[in-house]
Design an enzyme around this catalytic site. Structure first.
Site, short mmCIF file in Angstrom:
data_model
loop_
_atom_site.label_atom_id
_atom_site.label_comp_id
_atom_site.label_asym_id
_atom_site.label_seq_id
_atom_site.Cartn_x
_atom_site.Cartn_y
_atom_site.Cartn_z
CG HIS A 109 -29.98 1.46 -34.73
ND1 HIS A 109 -31.26 1.52 -34.24
CD2 HIS A 109 -30.00 2.17 -35.89
CE1 HIS A 109 -32.03 2.22 -35.06
NE2 HIS A 109 -31.29 2.64 -36.06
CG ASP A 115 -33.66 3.78 -40.95
OD1 ASP A 115 -34.70 3.17 -40.64
OD2 ASP A 115 -32.75 3.97 -40.16
NE ARG A 173 -25.99 5.26 -36.12
CZ ARG A 173 -26.68 4.39 -36.87
NH1 ARG A 173 -27.15 4.77 -38.05
NH2 ARG A 173 -26.86 3.16 -36.46
CD GLU A 227 -31.39 7.75 -40.75
OE1 GLU A 227 -31.08 6.55 -40.78
OE2 GLU A 227 -31.16 8.49 -39.77
#
Length: 261
Positions: free
Chosen positions: A41, A172, A66, A146
């Site tokens: 993200h 999430d 990530r 998640e």
């Protein structure tokens, strides 16, 4: 990093979303134990991960990446660039976990290709065979939990050789928990499930991490058994610092500056 976590230490990681090596370097000079570069993200790409990992490692901090969803090719690339740990989002099944572990680990655990010259160089390591012998143990593959599907499949995910632990994404998870009704990483009726994730992970002899939107939640997560805790985004740190400075300017409060002008 792996040795610290396995010895029982709790590590706090800054979360970097802005692809600036200078900002990453500054984060690594603070009291955080680690810096996580977010390609999912956040704005980080391969170039900024390359530069960011150099900055983090040169500051002798733990380096985490990530990867984007499903980008297992980036797992091995980030490890070759020097990452200590990879967080893979949306690991919802044993199959997902096996594919992730396969990219993260050398044989016999996986099929990671040899090419870690830069990772060795950044840490001043010599001897390819010595590095090979320790790499599977010293670099971490953390599967994100998640979704409801991931919670249901948790035992199967944890049973995969090469998965070193899990990392909970409570935002999430809350969306799935409420059937898409809301996003609330502090949702009360989700906390029992989060505690269960930590407990099962520890019982499996593996490591548990989590994203803590509010720093005040970190002690509760630590008590649950989470050892790698991310504290917000760097943008949140900047905003909180700015608000503190503005308040001090208006109220005449004294702020102790470390490295100020």
């Amino acid at each position: 990093m792996a040795n610290l976590l396995r010895s029982g230490d709790t590590l706090l990681t800054a979360w970097s979303s802005l692809p600036s090596a200078d900002l990453v370097d500054h984060l690594a000079t603070t009291g955080f134990d680690a810096v996580t570069l977010d390609m999912q993200h956040g704005g980080h790409d391969e170039r900024s991960v390359w530069d960011g990992l150099s900055a983090i490692i040169n500051r002798q901090k733990c380096a985490v990446v990530r990867i984007p969803v499903g980008r297992n090719d980036m797992t091995s690339r980030a490890l070759d660039m020097g990452a200590d740990a990879i967080i893979a989002p949306m690991i919802n099944s044993e199959e997902d976990a096996r594919a992730f572990a396969d990219a993260a680990k050398y044989p016999p655990l996986g099929s990671r290709s040899w090419g870690a010259t830069r990772a060795q160089s950044l840490r001043g390591l010599e001897g390819g065979n010595k590095f090979l012998a320790s790499a599977n143990n010293e670099t971490l593959a953390l599967a994100m939990i998640e979704t409801r599907e991931a919670v249901t499949a948790l035992d199967d995910i944890l049973a995969v050789d090469g998965i070193d632990g899990v990392f909970v994404g409570p935002s999430d998870l809350s969306i799935g928990w409420t059937n898409g009704d809301r996003v609330d990483p502090t949702l009360d009726d989700m906390m029992k499930a989060i505690a269960m994730i930590a407990s099962k992970t520890r019982d499996a002899g593996k490591l548990a991490g989590i994203f803590s939107m509010n720093p005040s939640d970190a002690p509760r997560f630590t008590q649950m058994g989470f050892q790698l805790i991310a504290l917000g985004f760097e943008t949140s740190l900047i905003s909180a610092g700015a608000q503190r400075f503005i308040k001090a300017a208006k109220d005449g409060d004294q702020i102790d500056l470390d490295g100020g002008y």
